[in-house]
Design a protein around this motif. Sequence first.
Motif, PDB file in Angstrom:
ATOM      1  N   HIS A 123       0.873  -1.231  -0.176  1.00 51.42           N
ATOM      2  CA  HIS A 123       0.060   0.053  -0.073  1.00 51.42           C
ATOM      3  C   HIS A 123       0.889   1.212  -0.172  1.00 51.42           C
ATOM      4  N   PHE A 124       1.647   1.328   0.786  1.00 51.04           N
ATOM      5  CA  PHE A 124       2.722   2.462   1.077  1.00 51.04           C
ATOM      6  C   PHE A 124       3.635   2.734  -0.155  1.00 51.04           C
ATOM      7  N   TYR A 125       3.990   1.586  -0.852  1.00 51.36           N
ATOM      8  CA  TYR A 125       4.885   1.755  -1.956  1.00 51.36           C
ATOM      9  C   TYR A 125       3.895   2.218  -3.264  1.00 51.36           C
ATOM     10  N   ALA A 126       2.745   1.885  -3.544  1.00 51.14           N
ATOM     11  CA  ALA A 126       1.768   2.239  -4.316  1.00 51.14           C
ATOM     12  C   ALA A 126       1.570   3.811  -4.299  1.00 51.14           C
ATOM     13  N   GLN A 127       1.086   4.182  -3.065  1.00 51.42           N
ATOM     14  CA  GLN A 127       1.105   5.512  -2.623  1.00 51.42           C
ATOM     15  C   GLN A 127       1.994   6.272  -2.946  1.00 51.42           C
ATOM     16  N   ALA A 128       3.247   5.849  -2.936  1.00 48.40           N
ATOM     17  CA  ALA A 128       4.595   6.656  -3.187  1.00 48.40           C
ATOM     18  C   ALA A 128       4.656   6.844  -4.665  1.00 48.40           C
ATOM     19  N   GLY A 129       4.033   5.933  -5.730  1.00 50.12           N
ATOM     20  CA  GLY A 129       4.288   6.153  -7.058  1.00 50.12           C
ATOM     21  C   GLY A 129       5.160   5.425  -7.679  1.00 50.12           C
ATOM     22  N   ILE A 130       5.666   4.211  -6.833  1.00 49.82           N
ATOM     23  CA  ILE A 130       6.772   3.263  -7.343  1.00 49.82           C
ATOM     24  C   ILE A 130       5.903   2.478  -8.552  1.00 49.82           C
ATOM     25  N   PRO A 131       6.459   2.487  -9.573  1.00 49.07           N
ATOM     26  CA  PRO A 131       5.793   1.612 -10.655  1.00 49.07           C
ATOM     27  C   PRO A 131       5.564   0.217 -10.463  1.00 49.07           C
ATOM     28  N   TRP A 132       6.676  -0.542 -10.259  1.00 51.29           N
ATOM     29  CA  TRP A 132       6.608  -1.701 -10.029  1.00 51.29           C
ATOM     30  C   TRP A 132       6.806  -2.612  -8.755  1.00 51.29           C
ATOM     31  N   TYR A 133       6.259  -3.435  -8.207  1.00 48.86           N
ATOM     32  CA  TYR A 133       6.442  -4.132  -7.033  1.00 48.86           C
ATOM     33  C   TYR A 133       6.778  -5.833  -7.295  1.00 48.86           C
ATOM     34  N   LEU A 134       7.916  -6.300  -6.760  1.00 47.80           N
ATOM     35  CA  LEU A 134       8.312  -7.570  -6.876  1.00 47.80           C
ATOM     36  C   LEU A 134       8.065  -8.076  -5.496  1.00 47.80           C
ATOM     37  N   LEU A 135       7.213  -9.258  -5.210  1.00 45.24           N
ATOM     38  CA  LEU A 135       7.419  -9.907  -3.965  1.00 45.24           C
ATOM     39  C   LEU A 135       8.029 -11.440  -4.299  1.00 45.24           C
ATOM     40  N   VAL A 136       8.734 -11.990  -3.510  1.00 44.12           N
ATOM     41  CA  VAL A 136       9.437 -13.007  -3.306  1.00 44.12           C
ATOM     42  C   VAL A 136       9.031 -14.122  -2.366  1.00 44.12           C
ATOM     43  N   GLU A 137       8.649 -15.164  -2.472  1.00 41.75           N
ATOM     44  CA  GLU A 137       8.238 -16.184  -1.359  1.00 41.75           C
ATOM     45  C   GLU A 137       9.695 -17.099  -1.033  1.00 41.75           C
ATOM     46  N   GLN A 138       9.911 -17.029   0.365  1.00 43.08           N
ATOM     47  CA  GLN A 138      11.255 -17.344   0.655  1.00 43.08           C
ATOM     48  C   GLN A 138      11.560 -18.912   0.331  1.00 43.08           C
ATOM     49  N   ARG A 139      10.417 -19.868   0.623  1.00 42.35           N
ATOM     50  CA  ARG A 139      10.535 -21.022   0.699  1.00 42.35           C
ATOM     51  C   ARG A 139      10.435 -21.776  -0.795  1.00 42.35           C
ATOM     52  N   THR A 140       9.630 -21.003  -1.685  1.00 43.88           N
ATOM     53  CA  THR A 140       9.463 -21.492  -3.040  1.00 43.88           C
ATOM     54  C   THR A 140      10.187 -20.812  -4.101  1.00 43.88           C
ATOM     55  N   GLY A 141      10.409 -19.707  -3.882  1.00 44.12           N
ATOM     56  CA  GLY A 141      11.326 -18.655  -4.921  1.00 44.12           C
ATOM     57  C   GLY A 141      10.164 -17.774  -5.862  1.00 44.12           C
ATOM     58  N   GLU A 142       8.642 -18.510  -5.313  1.00 49.06           N
ATOM     59  CA  GLU A 142       7.670 -17.792  -6.154  1.00 49.06           C
ATOM     60  C   GLU A 142       7.720 -16.189  -6.541  1.00 49.06           C
ATOM     61  N   LEU A 143       7.291 -15.926  -7.583  1.00 52.04           N
ATOM     62  CA  LEU A 143       7.754 -14.427  -7.677  1.00 52.04           C
ATOM     63  C   LEU A 143       6.457 -13.712  -8.062  1.00 52.04           C
ATOM     64  N   HIS A 144       5.953 -12.712  -7.363  1.00 57.55           N
ATOM     65  CA  HIS A 144       4.672 -12.120  -7.516  1.00 57.55           C
ATOM     66  C   HIS A 144       5.216 -10.472  -7.997  1.00 57.55           C
ATOM     67  N   LEU A 145       4.850 -10.281  -9.407  1.00 51.83           N
ATOM     68  CA  LEU A 145       5.191  -8.979  -9.907  1.00 51.83           C
ATOM     69  C   LEU A 145       3.564  -8.027 -10.075  1.00 51.83           C
ATOM     70  N   TYR A 146       3.544  -6.979  -9.403  1.00 51.37           N
ATOM     71  CA  TYR A 146       2.568  -6.190  -9.397  1.00 51.37           C
ATOM     72  C   TYR A 146       2.841  -4.874 -10.300  1.00 51.37           C
ATOM     73  N   ARG A 147       2.074  -4.192 -10.890  1.00 54.52           N
ATOM     74  CA  ARG A 147       1.986  -2.912 -11.631  1.00 54.52           C
ATOM     75  C   ARG A 147       1.267  -2.102 -11.016  1.00 54.52           C
ATOM     76  N   ARG A 148       1.849  -0.755 -10.812  1.00 52.56           N
ATOM     77  CA  ARG A 148       0.829   0.216 -10.242  1.00 52.56           C
ATOM     78  C   ARG A 148      -0.267   0.760 -11.051  1.00 52.56           C
TER      79      ARG A 148
END
Length: 184
Positions: A123-148
């Motif tokens: 929420h905070f990163y989106a409010q700040a206007g950062i175009p891309w957010y990448l989340l990484v799951e530690q156990r699986t390495g699964e990547l979740h990519l979000y676009r603002r």
Amino acid sequence: MTAAIFGHPGPWTEEEFLALGETPDRVELFDGSLSVTPAPTPRHQRISSELYVVLSPAAEAAGLHVLEAINLRLRPGRIPIPDLVITDDIDFDQLVIDASAVRLVCEIISPSNPSADRVLKMHFYAQAGIPWYLLVEQRTGELHLYRREGDHYLEHSITRRGQVLRLVEPVTAEIDPERLLPPT
């Protein structure tokens, strides 16, 4: 250091936060409150290092920079320490980087507090206007990519083991979740 944090009366200002200096713990400022976490696990650091290795040449080719664990000012009084960012040109001697210079922010999800990365920081990163957010799951390495989109993020892609994330913005790179994880 601990006495300085826990003995502090009332909300923290940004100036007081920055006066703490470098610490062995990860200390973040959120609207007058401090969030203190211990150093990351070796698994977390392995993932961060591997992401850096993959993204650094791609960022350099695009005239951008990859940085790990920096103070990121989202607005006055709100300074998290993301695991990794891709930035435009910045002053490398500044203690704090402004969100306007960040093109992508990455968090490696903490198993002890996943909602901080999946909800609060998102929420905070989106409010700040950062175009891309990448989340990484530690156990699986699964990547979740979000676009603002507007003031929030929409899921752009999910990349699981056996797949490859092909970034085209803000850099052109391929990230293999298998490569991020420690050897088994």
